[in-house]
Design an enzyme around this catalytic site. Structure first.
Site, mmCIF file in Angstrom:
data_model
loop_
_atom_site.group_PDB
_atom_site.id
_atom_site.type_symbol
_atom_site.label_atom_id
_atom_site.label_comp_id
_atom_site.label_asym_id
_atom_site.label_seq_id
_atom_site.Cartn_x
_atom_site.Cartn_y
_atom_site.Cartn_z
ATOM 1 N N GLU A 98 0.848 -1.199 0.000
ATOM 2 C CA GLU A 98 0.000 0.000 0.000
ATOM 3 C C GLU A 98 0.882 1.247 0.000
ATOM 4 O O GLU A 98 2.023 1.218 0.484
ATOM 5 C CB GLU A 98 -0.895 -0.080 1.252
ATOM 6 C CG GLU A 98 -1.844 1.055 1.504
ATOM 7 C CD GLU A 98 -2.862 1.328 0.403
ATOM 8 O OE1 GLU A 98 -2.422 1.624 -0.733
ATOM 9 O OE2 GLU A 98 -4.061 1.285 0.679
ATOM 10 N N ASP A 99 0.366 2.342 -0.529
ATOM 11 C CA ASP A 99 1.146 3.585 -0.530
ATOM 12 C C ASP A 99 1.089 4.290 0.827
ATOM 13 O O ASP A 99 2.098 4.696 1.367
ATOM 14 C CB ASP A 99 0.697 4.514 -1.676
ATOM 15 C CG ASP A 99 -0.799 4.838 -1.669
ATOM 16 O OD1 ASP A 99 -1.543 4.309 -0.814
ATOM 17 O OD2 ASP A 99 -1.232 5.623 -2.543
ATOM 18 N N ASP A 102 -4.178 6.230 5.760
ATOM 19 C CA ASP A 102 -4.626 7.541 6.220
ATOM 20 C C ASP A 102 -5.740 7.308 7.254
ATOM 21 O O ASP A 102 -5.449 7.024 8.417
ATOM 22 C CB ASP A 102 -5.087 8.322 4.976
ATOM 23 C CG ASP A 102 -5.455 9.758 5.237
ATOM 24 O OD1 ASP A 102 -4.931 10.340 6.194
ATOM 25 O OD2 ASP A 102 -6.281 10.312 4.495
ATOM 26 N N PHE A 151 -0.799 16.583 3.352
ATOM 27 C CA PHE A 151 -1.148 15.920 2.096
ATOM 28 C C PHE A 151 0.104 15.861 1.233
ATOM 29 O O PHE A 151 0.690 16.893 0.902
ATOM 30 C CB PHE A 151 -2.293 16.627 1.363
ATOM 31 C CG PHE A 151 -2.868 15.743 0.304
ATOM 32 C CD1 PHE A 151 -3.787 14.763 0.641
ATOM 33 C CD2 PHE A 151 -2.450 15.848 -1.010
ATOM 34 C CE1 PHE A 151 -4.288 13.895 -0.337
ATOM 35 C CE2 PHE A 151 -2.940 14.985 -1.993
ATOM 36 C CZ PHE A 151 -3.868 14.013 -1.648
ATOM 37 N N ARG A 164 2.452 12.191 -9.702
ATOM 38 C CA ARG A 164 2.909 10.839 -9.344
ATOM 39 C C ARG A 164 4.365 10.600 -9.717
ATOM 40 O O ARG A 164 5.046 9.774 -9.128
ATOM 41 C CB ARG A 164 2.062 9.790 -10.066
ATOM 42 C CG ARG A 164 0.623 9.699 -9.590
ATOM 43 C CD ARG A 164 0.008 8.392 -10.071
ATOM 44 N NE ARG A 164 -1.446 8.418 -10.061
ATOM 45 C CZ ARG A 164 -2.205 8.080 -9.027
ATOM 46 N NH1 ARG A 164 -1.628 7.737 -7.897
ATOM 47 N NH2 ARG A 164 -3.518 8.099 -9.108
HETATM 48 P P1 IMP Z 1 -7.589 5.890 3.656
HETATM 49 O O1 IMP Z 1 -8.727 5.016 3.212
HETATM 50 O O2 IMP Z 1 -8.110 7.174 4.261
HETATM 51 O O3 IMP Z 1 -6.607 5.222 4.577
HETATM 52 O O4 IMP Z 1 -6.861 6.413 2.380
HETATM 53 C C1 IMP Z 1 -6.127 5.657 1.604
HETATM 54 C C2 IMP Z 1 -5.876 6.275 0.261
HETATM 55 O O5 IMP Z 1 -6.036 7.710 0.212
HETATM 56 C C3 IMP Z 1 -4.418 6.046 -0.053
HETATM 57 O O6 IMP Z 1 -4.227 4.758 -0.592
HETATM 58 C C4 IMP Z 1 -4.112 7.174 -0.986
HETATM 59 O O7 IMP Z 1 -4.418 6.803 -2.310
HETATM 60 C C5 IMP Z 1 -5.031 8.301 -0.552
HETATM 61 N N1 IMP Z 1 -4.271 9.266 0.281
HETATM 62 C C6 IMP Z 1 -4.334 9.450 1.614
HETATM 63 N N2 IMP Z 1 -3.505 10.403 2.030
HETATM 64 C C7 IMP Z 1 -2.868 10.850 0.918
HETATM 65 C C8 IMP Z 1 -1.850 11.861 0.679
HETATM 66 O O8 IMP Z 1 -1.344 12.541 1.586
HETATM 67 N N3 IMP Z 1 -1.476 12.024 -0.614
HETATM 68 C C9 IMP Z 1 -1.992 11.300 -1.650
HETATM 69 N N4 IMP Z 1 -2.914 10.356 -1.462
HETATM 70 C C10 IMP Z 1 -3.362 10.130 -0.205
#
Ligand code: IMP
Length: 179
Positions: A98-99, A102, A151, A164
Site C-alpha cells: 500500500e502507498d 490515512d 497531504f 505521481r
Molecule cells: P484511507 O482510506 O483514508 O486510509 O486512504 C487511503 C488512500 O487515500 C491512499 O491509498 C491514498 O491513495 C489516498 N491518500 C491518503 N492520504 C494521501 C496523501 O497525503 N497524498 C496522496 N494520497 C493520499
C-alpha cells in the site's frame, strides 16, 4: 522542486534507503514462502516496483485497483473494486503493498475482502502512515515512514492524478487544493 510543492519530506535517496531496508526484512520473513505481493493501484506502483526489486526471494506479483469516494483529499470509506486480482489468494502468503494508510478505511475494506478468500497469511507493508488521521483501528505490519497530517505528492502519490512522477515525496501547498 515543483512549484506546487511546499517542502520535500523525503528525498529519493532517503526513500531508496528505507525501501532497501524493508526489502531486506521482507526477504528474510518471507524466505521459502513464495509470497503473493499485491500492489494497490495506482498509488503503490512506484513503491512496489522498487520494493520487489529489493526482495531477493521468489515471489509473485498481482495488482488490484480500488477507488474510494470522498472529496479529493480525504477518503469516505466507500470502496469500489475497479480491477480485481488475477491470482487465487487461497492458501497463499499474501503481502499487500500500500502507498499510505490515512483514515485506514481503504485498507480495512481490502484486508476484510482478502481475508474472506482464505489466504495462508495476510500482511500489509505501507510506505507511509498518518496515524493521527485514523478512523478505524488498523496498522501496517511493515512501515516505511510515519508522517504528520500533511497531504503528500510524488513517488506515486497524486492529487487529482498529478505529481505521481516526482522522484521525491513532497508536501503539497494548501493553496493547490483549497482554491
Ligand atoms: P484511507 O482510506 O483514508 O486510509 O486512504 C487511503 C488512500 O487515500 C491512499 O491509498 C491514498 O491513495 C489516498 N491518500 C491518503 N492520504 C494521501 C496523501 O497525503 N497524498 C496522496 N494520497 C493520499
Amino acid at each position: 522542486m515543483h512549484p506546487d510543492v511546499q517542502e520535500i519530506l523525503y528525498s529519493k535517496a532517503e526513500i531508496d534507503n528505507r525501501v532497501a531496508d524493508l526489502g531486506k526484512t521482507l526477504s528474510r520473513d518471507y524466505d521459502g514462502l513464495n509470497p503473493l505481493c499485491i500492489c494497490i493501484l495506482k498509488g503503490a506502483i512506484i513503491f512496489t516496483a522498487d520494493l520487489i526489486r529489493q526482495m531477493d526471494i521468489p515471489l509473485q506479483l498481482d495488482a488490484i485497483a480500488v477507488s474510494s469516494y470522498g472529496d479529493s483529499t480525504s477518503s469516505s470509506g466507500i470502496v469500489r473494486i475497479l480491477k480485481d486480482l488475477e491470482t487465487a489468494v487461497e492458501n497463499r502468503h499474501v503481502l499487500v503493498i500500500e502507498d499510505i494508510v490515512d483514515t485506514g478505511l481503504t485498507l480495512h475494506y481490502l484486508t476484510d475482502l482478502l481475508n474472506r478468500r482464505n489466504p495462508a497469511s495476510l500482511k500489509v507493508v505501507s510506505l507511509l502512515d498518518k496515524p493521527s488521521r485514523r478512523k478505524v483501528q488498523i496498522k501496517p505490519d511493515y512501515l516505511g515512514f510515519s508522517i504528520p497530517d500533511h497531504f503528500v505528492v510524488g513517488y506515486g502519490f497524486d492529487y487529482a492524478q498529478k505529481y505521481r512522477n516526482l522522484p521525491y515525496i513532497g508536501i503539497l501547498k494548501k493553496a493547490v487544493y483549497s482554491s
